[in-house]
Design an enzyme around this catalytic site. Structure first.
Site, PDB file in Angstrom:
ATOM      1  N   ASP A   1      -2.084  11.863   9.711  1.00 27.24           N
ATOM      2  CA  ASP A   1      -3.394  11.402   9.432  1.00 27.24           C
ATOM      3  C   ASP A   1      -4.110  12.832   9.359  1.00 27.24           C
ATOM      4  O   ASP A   1      -3.786  13.805  10.681  1.00 27.24           O
ATOM      5  CB  ASP A   1      -4.212  10.439  10.230  1.00 27.24           C
TER       6      ASP A   1
ATOM      7  N   TYR B   1      -7.464   5.866  17.835  1.00 26.33           N
ATOM      8  CA  TYR B   1      -6.626   6.221  16.583  1.00 26.33           C
ATOM      9  C   TYR B   1      -6.232   7.775  16.628  1.00 26.33           C
ATOM     10  O   TYR B   1      -5.199   8.126  16.382  1.00 26.33           O
ATOM     11  CB  TYR B   1      -7.431   5.650  15.404  1.00 26.33           C
TER      12      TYR B   1
ATOM     13  N   ARG C   1       0.843  -1.276   0.050  1.00 24.31           N
ATOM     14  CA  ARG C   1       0.022   0.043  -0.062  1.00 24.31           C
ATOM     15  C   ARG C   1       0.801   1.326  -0.119  1.00 24.31           C
ATOM     16  O   ARG C   1       1.794   1.398  -0.687  1.00 24.31           O
ATOM     17  CB  ARG C   1      -0.857  -0.089   1.032  1.00 24.31           C
TER      18      ARG C   1
HETATM   19  N1  LIG Z   1      -4.681   4.514   3.779  1.00 29.38           N
HETATM   20  C1  LIG Z   1      -5.132   5.691   3.846  1.00 29.38           C
HETATM   21  O1  LIG Z   1      -6.101   6.164   3.019  1.00 29.38           O
HETATM   22  C2  LIG Z   1      -4.483   6.873   5.079  1.00 29.38           C
HETATM   23  C3  LIG Z   1      -5.404   7.717   5.424  1.00 29.38           C
HETATM   24  C4  LIG Z   1      -4.906   8.507   6.454  1.00 29.38           C
HETATM   25  C5  LIG Z   1      -3.867   8.201   7.016  1.00 29.38           C
HETATM   26  N2  LIG Z   1      -2.963   7.053   6.758  1.00 29.38           N
HETATM   27  C6  LIG Z   1      -1.550   6.715   7.280  1.00 29.38           C
HETATM   28  O2  LIG Z   1      -0.695   6.327   6.121  1.00 29.38           O
HETATM   29  C7  LIG Z   1       0.073   5.253   6.562  1.00 29.38           C
HETATM   30  C8  LIG Z   1       0.080   4.056   5.608  1.00 29.38           C
HETATM   31  O3  LIG Z   1      -1.476   3.716   5.475  1.00 29.38           O
HETATM   32  P1  LIG Z   1      -1.837   2.255   5.096  1.00 29.38           P
HETATM   33  O4  LIG Z   1      -3.171   2.453   4.736  1.00 29.38           O
HETATM   34  O5  LIG Z   1      -0.936   2.037   3.410  1.00 29.38           O
HETATM   35  O6  LIG Z   1      -1.445   1.486   5.940  1.00 29.38           O
HETATM   36  P2  LIG Z   1      -1.708  -0.045   6.581  1.00 29.38           P
HETATM   37  O7  LIG Z   1      -1.686  -0.741   5.151  1.00 29.38           O
HETATM   38  O8  LIG Z   1      -3.024  -0.145   7.446  1.00 29.38           O
HETATM   39  O9  LIG Z   1      -0.431  -0.439   7.561  1.00 29.38           O
HETATM   40  C9  LIG Z   1       0.757  -0.425   7.047  1.00 29.38           C
HETATM   41  C10 LIG Z   1       1.578  -1.429   7.866  1.00 29.38           C
HETATM   42  O10 LIG Z   1       1.707  -1.268   9.106  1.00 29.38           O
HETATM   43  C11 LIG Z   1       2.152  -2.315   9.542  1.00 29.38           C
HETATM   44  N3  LIG Z   1       1.845  -2.750  11.085  1.00 29.38           N
HETATM   45  C12 LIG Z   1       0.708  -2.964  11.541  1.00 29.38           C
HETATM   46  N4  LIG Z   1       0.888  -3.300  12.855  1.00 29.38           N
HETATM   47  C13 LIG Z   1       2.078  -3.610  12.871  1.00 29.38           C
HETATM   48  C14 LIG Z   1       2.913  -4.084  13.887  1.00 29.38           C
HETATM   49  N5  LIG Z   1       2.056  -4.280  15.415  1.00 29.38           N
HETATM   50  N6  LIG Z   1       4.048  -4.395  14.266  1.00 29.38           N
HETATM   51  C15 LIG Z   1       4.625  -4.012  12.959  1.00 29.38           C
HETATM   52  N7  LIG Z   1       3.888  -3.567  11.773  1.00 29.38           N
HETATM   53  C16 LIG Z   1       2.904  -3.325  11.897  1.00 29.38           C
HETATM   54  C17 LIG Z   1       1.764  -3.719   8.732  1.00 29.38           C
HETATM   55  O11 LIG Z   1       2.915  -4.578   8.287  1.00 29.38           O
HETATM   56  P3  LIG Z   1       2.772  -5.906   7.717  1.00 29.38           P
HETATM   57  O12 LIG Z   1       1.545  -6.219   6.887  1.00 29.38           O
HETATM   58  O13 LIG Z   1       3.934  -6.519   7.485  1.00 29.38           O
HETATM   59  O14 LIG Z   1       2.309  -6.569   9.136  1.00 29.38           O
HETATM   60  C18 LIG Z   1       0.975  -2.866   7.615  1.00 29.38           C
HETATM   61  O15 LIG Z   1       0.989  -3.428   6.275  1.00 29.38           O
HETATM   62  C19 LIG Z   1      -0.380   4.869   7.966  1.00 29.38           C
HETATM   63  O16 LIG Z   1       0.376   5.544   8.851  1.00 29.38           O
HETATM   64  C20 LIG Z   1      -1.910   5.348   7.902  1.00 29.38           C
HETATM   65  O17 LIG Z   1      -2.223   5.801   9.419  1.00 29.38           O
HETATM   66  C21 LIG Z   1      -3.525   6.054   5.605  1.00 29.38           C
END
Ligand SMILES: NC(=O)c1ccc[n+]([C@@H]2O[C@H](COP(=O)([O-])OP(=O)(O)OC[C@H]3O[C@@H](n4cnc5c(N)ncnc54)[C@H](OP(=O)(O)O)[C@@H]3O)[C@@H](O)[C@H]2O)c1
Length: 257
Positions: free
Chosen positions: A151, A165, A19
């Site tokens: 965020d 969160y 992602r």
């Molecule tokens: N997606 C959005 O639209 C959005 C919106 C606002 C903010 N954000 C921020 O942008 C960033 C990336 O978003 P995303 O949606 O791509 O993230 P995500 O897929 O929800 O999470 C990213 C990775 O975090 C790792 N992770 C979670 N818990 C963990 C743990 N206990 N120990 C080690 N690794 C852990 C996981 O790795 P593994 O798969 O290897 O376990 C997961 O693939 C995040 O900080 C999120 O809060 C995203």
């Protein structure tokens, strides 16, 4: 960071295998930076991404597994540190991207909410802080940088239903500002706040349309939108302690506290 292509910098990207994290890895790699792809459970995705990047440039991508639950275990944390530093022999950049994300129901039992509290604060605040601290000496030596993926809801725009969160990401934002002051002038620390960059897989077309319509730019963002701003921040030498929203203007439409 302007001559990055020629000085073989090394970046650690937490949660870098999928992602938004994977987009950041690819963008840094395309910029000539060697990447360390951190994963928690996603070993296979990390391996696939690392193979893809190494096929483009030999020995330019490595991976490291570390479950943040182990952060309280000094032996495991020190092993993680040593492994990271041994992979390329240096570290210049940390991108705090890993996160857990789910709602908090205030009607839940204490045990449930407490478990969610520990997990959401661990991934969104505690791990970024202690991982930064772990590599301080190395980053100081290399005039390094820290970039935190935050965020828009951490900017005084509470996410209703996601109180824990929101609190954890707000703590992470405070970390960016505190460390920027405490680590200047040797290390720059900045944040990037996505709005909606990847929709949850269970969103149907109607939900997607409603959300898209709520964004002033009338589109859902992409992981590459975030990755592009990471590159910008890394190359903005007079910038520290700042948080940039990359949200199509959505933050402006949300109610502030
Ligand atoms: N997606 C959005 O639209 C959005 C919106 C606002 C903010 N954000 C921020 O942008 C960033 C990336 O978003 P995303 O949606 O791509 O993230 P995500 O897929 O929800 O999470 C990213 C990775 O975090 C790792 N992770 C979670 N818990 C963990 C743990 N206990 N120990 C080690 N690794 C852990 C996981 O790795 P593994 O798969 O290897 O376990 C997961 O693939 C995040 O900080 C999120 O809060 C995203």
């Amino acid at each position: 960071m302007t001559n990055t292509k020629n000085c073989q910098k090394v970046a650690l990207i937490t949660g870098g295998s999928k992602r938004i994290g994977a987009s950041i890895c690819k963008a840094l790699h395309a910029f000539g930076i060697n990447v360390i792809i951190h994963y928690g459970k996603g070993l296979q995705s990390a391996k696939n991404l690392s193979d893809e990047l190494n096929a483009i440039r030999k020995n330019s991508a490595k991976m490291i597994g570390f479950e943040f639950i182990d952060i309280d275990n000094i032996t495991k944390t020190n092993a993680f540190k040593n492994q990271v530093l041994n992979l390329f022999g240096r570290l210049d950049i940390i991108i705090h991207n890993a996160s857990s994300f789910y709602p908090s129901d205030l009607n839940d039992e204490f045990e449930v909410l407490n478990r969610h509290w520990n997990d959401l604060f661990l991934t969104n605040a505690k791990a970024p802080f202690f991982i930064s601290q772990l590599f301080l000496e190395e980053l100081q030596k290399n005039n390094g940088q820290i970039v935190s993926i935050l965020d828009i809801h951490a900017d005084n725009k509470p996410y209703v239903g996601y109180s824990i969160y929101t609190m954890a990401k707000t703590a992470h934002k405070a970390m960016v500002q505190c460390l920027a002051l405490e680590l200047a002038p040797s290390i720059r620390v900045n944040g990037i706040s996505p709005g909606v960059n990847i929709l949850p897989p269970d969103f149907d077309e109607a939900m997607r349309a409603t959300l898209t319509n709520s964004v002033p730019l009338k589109q859902i963002g992409t992981p590459d939108d975030i990755a592009g701003v990471v590159i910008f921040v890394l190359n903005a030498p007079y910038m520290t302690g700042q948080v940039i929203a990359v949200d199509g203007g959505r933050g402006l439409t949300l109610k502030g506290g």
